[in-house]
Design a protein around this motif. Structure first.
Motif: not given
Length: 1028
Positions: A346-352, A393-395
């Motif tokens: 979705m994006s370059p960074t994890t957006n939980v 895994e990031a929550g």
């Protein structure tokens, strides 16, 4: 091949009919039991009764069942479709005993029979997809006896019908692989009937993926007007999918992810969803297609704005509402979550937080669409594919009722299974698995490359760890993965009957079902399939290059050629034996995969030999160039043969390009491997002949960069031999260096050498001969003795030429009381299964997985969940060790690296991943003698949703299908014992190689060393097969 007990055990399930892994109740002649029920006897078939109020899919399957009876016997069965009001009043044909079919609780006919007879249906009532059959007395007024087929639900009834069809002799692949149906004059069923409870895996599915060019081009020709669907141009309409639905139900699948890269199931044909539900197929969408919308295809057509929920939430929300509304009338599993466009994050960074919002909104959509229905009762799935695992895994909090679909690494190694804390979720868990893939490090989507033993290993772990709610298999174009696909689904249908020891019986009975082969030929097919998938799994055919297999070390390339030729000859022999009616099916399912794989694998090796021989100035390079050209054309000839059988029924199905990849993506055209030519009319400036000793990249006489470090004015070649080299000899190639013919003689100055040739002739038409040199009697050799092998060449108009080869025979002798594997050529190589003592701890023991991996097999601790899935510290768990009277990891070395007392042990382990969580990484321990065991954690940590660096690339774990784990030990010359200790379950050890200073590069490692038992020498299986 497999144990007698395992064979007999499975035979009890399959009996003498054509079924695989099922209870058997069908026979082709009446037994002594008078209670057998005649389906067809004396030219008459039992009539079939079913209810018009039953599920449409059951009624359709019943008509197919009747057609199957006629296909199998030539006798037609009359169908009676009864309404509730007509059940009590219908007339019974004289002296006919009917078959009564239906769904418990949904068929008035079956419900009446159950009430009338007090039939015990407790074994199926309320069970998912269960069925039972049996003979009942007086089921309805006027009927003395009938055979009932009762499903607990819609698919239970359908599976009960098709279970019998398969036993009658109708293969699930009768249309999709053109398997002829062997006719019998009679069909009987046992009075006790057949039954099956709820399957191991609730939803067992396939995924059509990467469908261009083969499947899509084929379907365009066969099922469309040439232009495809209005919106997408896709040919995957209801005419195509109804063929798929029937096939799936016949091999007991129930769930489908439809083709999606240039297709959209629901809009390509408005009838697609209707017919899926009618047949009884549960529909879903892939990991990147939420809420029953094809993405990116439908979004590109109907969407507005960017596919970015952070900036375009209203439009994407409404898009998903449309998908839920469209899917509401049908049986679906809704994919939730979101990925970026084009199978990307979705994006370059994890957006939980954003993804949490996405899932919350999607569940609100479902709740609204289903009129406030408890959303937890609506089947939903979230696929933890690639970067999505990182979100989890990031929550990211996933609702308890949503099925977590874990995935493999696209190469058959599952990234993660449910941990203990995740195994009791109400939504359960499942696995998305690949037989076909597009992406790094390279596509593979042409021919079968997956070992059944590998599938069993990974999916049995899924069973052990309770990931059994949903299984989805990426089948690419489906063909030519027919048998492997059926095994995947069959294992999910009933995992309890399959073990490492009886896996090969699946192929054995498959060969009998599909081709009607006898015992001997069925065993041969079992070996053929095992070998082809083993060879192709070593390295995908798309990844082969000219030096994949060593051209000079351990006779590796030569061995591959011999093995491929043996497999091809075995397949061709049976192909010629089967009837003309059977040949198309045999070609599609066996002969083409074998011949096509053989052609490409052989072509790459020949291209390598062409390059090597050219660098050695050998005229034979041209012969190999010609063979490469011929094989390149043969590859296309096989493709054309596939496309033209049965009047072009499968035209385009082998369109997939597969030769000469330049990066991960498929080439736009097959391109022949690079070859070169030696000038055939020009004299060689060094001499008329080329002399090439085994294991040399160089050639004599003359200069070559590989003759010595200096590259010129090099000394004459030296060869060595000891008694424990697996091949027991060395060879010297004598070849033409140009157009001049010559004769040669081979002599030696000692009596203890044996020469396979003492003279010969070379010419442009016969440019090579091979001379094998061996020791006649090692008793005549004391220690290391040198001899000279003289190659003398005579050519018209030239003086005699001589190339002397120094031959050193080193008579190594292990201690007289030693039993085990002996160093040869500076190395000891041991197949992991060749152990002697297996220490069990807490009921766990290292167990062989026959046929698994790149060489012989693998060993793994079983049961995996023994002692509640425990792990051990080094030296405390189950071990494979020595000594024992039969097999051992005892080894005897005469050398050490640099003679400094050290050896390097490489343990070849399967590239399984740390699927039991990062706090339980895969590990084993290795020990030599009484030294401290050394623990090896061999899969490096990687951020969730990514792979370790060592996984990627052409030399990574995925491409090579192996992880070599190197450990150093002190082991002075003499006898030693090696132990492999269990640390974590799910580790698979394939091979152990001990380098004492002589290990040279190869792809598979050295062939297994010779072993001695009571001072008798035993050859490895490889050496024995080559000498035969």
């Amino acid at each position: 091949m497999f144990g007698l007990k395992a064979f007999i055990g499975l035979a009890a399930l399959v009996g003498g009919t054509h079924a695989i892994g099922q209870m058997t109740c069908v026979s082709f002649s009446s037994t002594s039991s008078s209670s057998d029920f005649a389906i067809v006897s004396n030219g008459r078939a039992a009539p079939i009764y079913y209810s018009s109020e039953d599920w449409g899919g059951v009624q359709l399957a019943t008509t197919n069942f009747a057609a199957d009876i006629e296909r199998a016997t030539g006798v037609s069965s009359t169908l009676y479709n009864l309404t509730s009001s007509s059940i009590a009043s219908f007339s019974v044909l004289s002296n006919m005993y009917p078959i009564l079919v239906g769904t418990l609780g949904h068929s008035p006919l079956i419900d009446t029979v159950v009430n009338q007879t007090n039939l015990d249906v407790s074994s199926v009532r309320g069970q998912w997809e269960a069925f039972m059959t049996r003979v009942v007395s007086n089921p309805l007024p006027g009927i003395q006896s009938a055979y009932v087929i009762i499903g607990a639900d819609k698919r239970g009834a359908i599976y009960g019908l098709y279970d019998h069809s398969e036993q009658f002799g109708v293969s699930p692949w009768y249309w999709w692989a053109d398997v002829p149906i062997k006719q019998n004059s009679a069909l009987y069923v046992a009075a006790s009937g057949c039954a099956h409870g709820s399957p191991t895996v609730k939803y067992r599915g396939i995924f059509f993926n990467d469908e261009q060019p083969a499947l899509q081009n084929w379907a365009m020709e066969k099922f469309s007007n040439g232009t495809g669907a209005y919106y997408t141009g896709s040919p995957f309409n209801s005419m195509f999918y109804t063929k798929v639905f029937e096939l799936m139900l016949r091999f007991r699948a129930n769930y489908l992810w439809p083709a999606m890269w240039s297709s959209a199931f629901a809009i390509d044909d408005p009838l697609n969803q209707y017919w899926a539900d009618f047949y009884g197929i549960v529909m879903g969408t892939s990991h990147e297609e939420p809420i029953m919308r094809s993405t990116p295809v439908e979004w590109d057509i109907f969407g507005s704005g960017s596919w970015d929920y952070s900036v375009n939430r209203p439009n994407i929300y409404d898009f998903w509402v449309g998908g839920a509304q469209r899917g509401k009338p049908f049986e679906n599993i809704y994919t939730v979550g979101m990925r970026g466009a084009g199978d990307l994050p979705m994006s370059p960074t994890t957006n939980v937080a954003l993804l949490q919002e996405v899932i919350s909104d999607q569940r609100q959509i479902l709740s609204n669409m289903f009129n406030g229905t408890d959303v937890t009762t609506i089947p939903q799935m979230w696929c933890l594919y690639k970067e999505v695992l990182g979100y989890y895994e990031a929550g990211l909090q996933v609702p308890e009722d949503v099925t977590l679909l874990w995935t493999d690494d696209n190469y058959g190694n599952v990234e993660r299974y449910p941990l203990y804390s995740e195994r009791n979720r109400t939504g359960g868990a499942g696995v998305y698995y690949h037989y076909d893939y597009v992406g790094d490090p390279m596509d593979y989507k042409w021919i079968t490359t997956t070992q059944m033993a590998k599938t069993y290993d990974q999916m049995s772990l899924a069973v052990d760890r309770n990931a059994v709610r949903i299984w989805v298999l990426n089948v690419g174009d489906l063909k030519p993965y027919e048998m492997q696909t059926e095994f995947f689904i069959t294992y999910g249908w009933n995992a309890s009957i399959w073990t490492p020891d009886n896996l090969s019986t699946f192929v054995y009975h498959w060969a009998q079902r599909e081709f009607g082969l006898d015992d001997s030929d069925s065993h041969t097919i079992t070996e053929i399939i095992a070998n082809v998938t083993k060879y192709n799994s070593r390295r995908k055919l798309e990844m082969l290059n000219v030096t994949t297999y060593s051209l000079v070390n351990y006779r590796e390339a030569q061995t591959m050629l011999q093995h491929w030729n043996a497999v091809l000859n075995a397949s061709a022999t049976i192909y010629r034996k089967v009837s003309p009616a059977m040949q198309p099916a045999f070609f599609e399912l066996v002969q083409h995969p074998v011949a096509a794989s053989h052609t490409v694998a052989t072509m790459w090796i020949y291209a390598g030999l062409n390059n090597l021989h050219a660098s050695q100035a050998r005229l034979s390079a041209n012969n190999y160039a010609s063979r490469v050209v011929a094989l390149f054309q043969q590859d296309y000839d096989l493709e054309l043969e596939y496309h033209t059988i049965l009047d072009g029924k499968w035209n385009h199905m082998m369109d997939q390009t597969h030769i000469m990849y330049y990066y991960w993506q498929q080439p736009m055209q097959d391109t022949m491997p690079y070859i070169t030519y030696v000038q055939p009319r020009k004299d060689n400036i060094a001499a008329v002949m080329r002399i090439v000793p085994e294991q040399s990249l160089g050639a004599w006489p003359g200069d070559n960069m590989d003759n010595c470090v200096q590259g010129y004015s090099c000394p004459n070649p030296i060869m060595t031999l000891d008694p424990y080299i697996p091949f027991q000899n060395r060879y010297i190639d004598v070849g033409a260096g140009g157009p001049q013919p010559f004769t040669f003689t081979v002599t030696t100055n000692v009596s203890w050498l044996d020469l396979s040739l003492t003279s010969g002739s070379i010419s442009p038409s016969a440019p090579e001969q091979r001379v094998y040199v061996s020791v006649k009697d090692w008793g005549q050799v004391s220690g290391a003795e040198a001899a000279v092998v003289n190659l003398n060449v005579t050519s018209a108009g030239q003086p005699m030429l001589n190339v002397p080869v120094t031959f050193i025979a080193n008579h190594t002798i292990p201690a007289s009381n030693f039993t085990g594997f002996v160093e040869g050529d500076g190395v000891i190589s041991i197949e992991a299964a060749h152990t002697m003592r297996n220490t069990s701890v807490s009921g766990i023991a290292w167990t062989e997985l026959p046929g698994y991996g790149r060489t012989l097999s693998g060993i793994t601790p079983l049961p995996r969940m023994g002692d509640n899935g425990t792990n051990f510290t080094a030296g405390t768990g189950p071990s494979v060790d020595a000594p024992s009277p039969n097999r051992t990891y005892a080894f005897y070395n005469f050398n050490t690296i640099g003679q400094a007392g050290n050896v390097t042990i490489t343990t070849y382990v399967a590239p399984s991943l740390n699927a039991n969580g990062d706090d339980r990484p895969l590990a084993f321990a290795i020990q030599v003698d009484d030294a401290m065991p050394q623990t090896e954690y061999f899969i490096p940590y990687a951020a969730p949703g990514t792979m370790p660096t060592a996984w990627d690339g052409m030399d990574g774990f995925a491409a090579t299908n192996i992880v070599p784990v190197m450990t150093n030990f002190t082991a002075w010359p003499g006898a030693h014992e090696l132990k492999i200790w269990m640390i974590e379950p799910a580790v698979i050890v394939e091979k152990i190689v001990i380098d004492t200073g002589g290990l040279v590069p190869s792809y598979l490692g050295p062939p297994e060393s010779l072993s001695v038992f009571n001072q008798r020498m035993f050859m490895s299986d490889l050496t024995r097969s080559l000498e035969a």
